[in-house]
Enzyme design. Structure first.
Site, mmCIF file in Angstrom:
data_model
loop_
_atom_site.group_PDB
_atom_site.id
_atom_site.type_symbol
_atom_site.label_atom_id
_atom_site.label_comp_id
_atom_site.label_asym_id
_atom_site.label_seq_id
_atom_site.Cartn_x
_atom_site.Cartn_y
_atom_site.Cartn_z
ATOM 1 N N ASP A 1 5.900 4.293 5.189
ATOM 2 C CA ASP A 1 6.772 3.264 5.768
ATOM 3 C C ASP A 1 6.764 1.982 4.958
ATOM 4 O OD1 ASP A 1 4.141 2.800 6.463
ATOM 5 O OD2 ASP A 1 4.610 1.893 8.387
ATOM 6 N N HIS A 2 6.078 2.002 3.797
ATOM 7 C CA HIS A 2 6.075 0.857 2.893
ATOM 8 C C HIS A 2 6.510 1.242 1.473
ATOM 9 C CE1 HIS A 2 3.779 -1.894 5.643
ATOM 10 N NE2 HIS A 2 3.466 -0.717 6.161
ATOM 11 N N HIS B 1 0.849 -1.193 0.000
ATOM 12 C CA HIS B 1 0.000 0.000 0.000
ATOM 13 C C HIS B 1 0.879 1.237 0.000
ATOM 14 C CE1 HIS B 1 0.815 -0.721 4.250
ATOM 15 N NE2 HIS B 1 0.449 0.511 4.533
ATOM 16 N N HIS C 1 1.324 3.869 2.064
ATOM 17 C CA HIS C 1 1.883 4.557 3.225
ATOM 18 C C HIS C 1 3.408 4.630 3.141
ATOM 19 C CE1 HIS C 1 -1.868 4.048 5.998
ATOM 20 N NE2 HIS C 1 -1.879 5.191 5.325
#
Length: 700
Positions: free
Chosen positions: A342-343, A338, A340
């Site tokens: 932190d990804h 996804h 976000h």
């Protein structure tokens, strides 16, 4: 005397006053101290000894504080009193108030013993005045961790009131990682040596090292004590399929953890060609106009072994450079769950690192992710003028729906909220954020006119992959995406329950046919070799028999009949790896992940009694769901539901450190215990991942 001699009667009166004053002072000095009356001959030696052990500040109203009185003081006051003692002590060893009180009581007892020995040398009259105080009942100090090299073990003779839950978990850590106990002992010895050297003026290596060096190990990968001693590694040998947790934190990277990144290292060689029929993709509008449910690449390139990356959070390029388990030039596919940060924030930087170690003529990097990632990555690379990136193409997973329990707020501002009270009666949607939220990036990105450019790495061939709602492995009407099919390995995706469109991936290896029992077939073939050569078959008959269908048979020229099930072993089931993204519920991927060899599941929040105050397990689980995340118990329950063979926890809150210190490992062991209890798996099948953990996935 002299010019004005003092009269005799005045001199006598002055002498009398001096004697009375001296007698009064002696009486005051021989008053009981802590229950002991001291003779005049022992006053000087006793006072000097007592002044080196207990200073004046440790006296309350003329009496030394008893154990009961010390317990009324605060920890800060107790530490101040210990600092005033002329006794070498390491304050970091006295962590609890109980330890501080016990230490002061021991010093009090030692001073009483010295006073008693001094008073025994006085006259019999002084001995009769000695009043001994009742012995102070000693309480054994809680050894956590062991002080000055003492061994620490909890047995039946150990006082129950002195053992805390923290002691018990520390003991479990020492039992699993004996080197941590040894490190603690060495740390204490080094610190003691440093304190002694301060008096002599000498220096040692310990004087030049930060104290944290002795509290935790700093080894990575194979040098990490957990890599060799954790139960999940018991009996593990090298494999042609490895799982590596490159980053295990959530939100932001820290000193001890990088953010989300998991790698699969495929080490077998596949020498066949990937036959794909279809048309060139890469443009969402064109694919929709052609009516394609799934865009396909028209390139027929060989498929080689490599490393697949799942999620690429901030600082992933740094994490990969810190380990020798992953080479940037060997990365062939990147999967994003996804949007976000932190990804996904590490994706542009990782491509730049890969471009430095990769030939421009090498096969392109395949990148998979939710719709909108193609233009986002194109914009990042073009804005930063990053011409160093290798050739790549982006495949978008289209129309990822929000889970039914997520609804927009009243403001309709594009933000979704988890509904706790509503049951999941609403079916999975057939459309993602495009159209539902007109201001989202997914909805607006098709309106941006920015064409791809090979000068910045992007080439044609990117596909738009649309969901299948009637897939045989779908659950509760949730869609399934057939992401990739390379013959011996397939990748599928299913939606997760999160605050933004999110998917989880399942990598499934093709089952391998059983091995032919040459010991049974070869003698028959040799007996018929002349006839077989005349038929133009020869020893190729071995391969022909191995490829017989289930229930098939073959008749040799001499009339010998061989049945397939008699000479071919059962097929070997392929391995399955399920990697879930951020989620509060993984039910949609249950069909794909059934019987997974390894389940990678997030455990962002956890309730730890004694650490988490003013809350409980139910409140922590509620808060996790509201933010689209899970607890160790939720991860364990899903592992039990799908019958997973191993469970790897990741995506931990930033408050859970990932180093090898005693405190950090003890907390992660408690998180593992919660997942073990919920999943029903043994402790050697559940692991709370740490950065650079390498977990071989053995063949079935």
């Amino acid at each position: 005397r002299g010019a004005c001699p003092v009269p005799t009667f005045k001199r006598q009166r002055a002498a009398t006053i001096i004697m009375l004053f001296s007698f009064t002072m002696i009486r005051s000095l021989t008053r009981p101290v802590c229950g002991l009356s001291l003779a005049p001959t022992a006053i000087r030696s006793t006072i000097s000894r007592r002044s080196t052990t207990l200073p004046a500040s440790t006296m309350d109203n003329g009496n030394i504080a008893s154990e009961k009185g010390l317990q009324k003081l605060t920890v800060k006051q107790l530490k101040e009193r210990i600092k005033e003692l002329d006794v070498p002590v390491k304050m970091s060893q006295l962590k609890l108030k109980r330890d501080l009180v016990n230490f002061l009581v021991e010093q009090l007892n030692s001073s009483n013993d010295s006073s008693s020995s001094a008073s025994s040398a006085n006259t019999s009259i002084a001995q009769e005045e000695v009043q001994k105080e009742p012995p102070v009942r000693k309480r054994r100090a809680t050894p956590m961790p062991p002080l000055q090299g003492r061994s620490f073990s909890i047995d039946a003779n150990f006082p129950k009131e002195a053992v805390s839950p923290k002691d018990i978990i520390f003991q479990k850590v020492f039992d699993r990682y004996p080197s941590l106990r040894d490190l603690k002992v060495q740390s204490d010895l080094h610190v003691g040596e440093k304190e002694r050297n301060l008096e002599t003026g000498e220096t040692s290596l310990a004087d030049h090292l930060h104290p944290s060096f002795y509290k935790s190990f700093t080894g990575l990968g194979d040098l990490d004590i957990r890599q060799k001693k954790h139960p999940v590694m018991n009996g593990m040998t090298s494999s042609d399929l490895d799982l590596i947790t490159v980053g295990t934190a959530s939100c932001v990277p820290g000193v001890t953890r990088g953010v989300s990144c998991t790698a699969l290292r495929l080490q077998w060689r596949r020498n066949f060609e990937n036959k794909r029929d279809g048309r060139d993709g890469g443009d969402r509008k064109n694919n929709k106009q052609k009516g394609q449910g799934k865009g396909e690449s028209n390139q027929n390139e060989p498929i080689t072994a490599g490393t697949w990356i799942f999620d690429c959070g901030e600082s992933t390029q740094l994490q990969i450079q810190r380990t020798g388990s992953i080479r940037p030039g060997k990365i062939s596919k990147i999967f994003i769950t996804h949007a976000h940060g932190d990804h996904s924030f590490g994706l542009p930087g990782l491509l730049c690192i890969m471009g430095q170690d990769r030939d421009r003529n090498s096969p392109p990097i395949d990148i998979y992710g939710p719709e909108g990632i193609r233009l986002w990555l194109r914009t990042c690379i073009r804005y930063s003028i990053s011409r160093i990136v290798p050739p790549y193409r982006v495949h978008e997973l289209m129309d990822i729906p929000m889970a039914p329990e997520w609804n927009q707020g009243r403001l309709r501002n594009g933000r979704y909220y988890y509904q706790l009270k509503k049951k999941f009666q609403k079916p999975w949607g057939t459309q993602g954020l495009a159209g539902e939220d007109p201001v989202s990036w997914i909805s607006r990105s098709p309106m941006i006119n920015l064409e791809p450019s090979p000068q910045f790495g992007e080439i044609g061939g990117g596909r738009d992959i649309y969901p299948i709602y009637n897939h045989p492995k779908g659950v509760d009407g949730a869609p399934i995406w057939e992401v990739e099919d390379e013959g011996d390995v397939k990748v599928h995706a299913a939606p997760m329950s999160h605050g933004v469109p999110c998917v989880g991936y399942v990598v499934e290896e093709e089952s391998k046919p059983g091995r032919l029992r040459n010991d049974l077939v070869a003698p028959i073939a040799q007996r018929n070799i002349k006839a077989l050569k005349e038929m133009g078959i020869g020893m190729k008959i071995m391969a022909k028999i191995k490829d017989l269908p289930i229930g098939g048979s073959y008749t040799f020229p001499d009339g010998t009949i061989i049945n397939q099930e008699d000479v071919v072993e059962a097929s070997r089931e392929g391995r399955k790896i399920a990697i879930c993204g951020d989620t509060a519920d993984c039910r949609a991927i249950a069909g794909l992940a059934q019987g997974a060899d390894v389940l990678v599941h997030e455990a962002t929040n956890a309730f730890l009694s004694g650490i988490d105050k003013d809350t409980n397990k139910a409140e922590v689980a509620k808060d996790a769901k509201l933010h689209g995340h899970s607890t160790p118990e939720m991860a364990g329950e899903f592992a039990k539901k799908i019958g997973a063979k191993r469970l790897v926890l990741n995506h931990f809150s930033s408050r859970y450190k990932g180093d090898q210190s005693l405190e950090s490992i003890s907390i992660m062991m408690r998180i593992e215990e919660a997942a073990v209890k919920a999943s029903g798996l043994p402790e050697d099948k559940v692991v709370a991942g740490w950065d650079f953990m390498l977990l071989p996935v053995p063949q079935n």
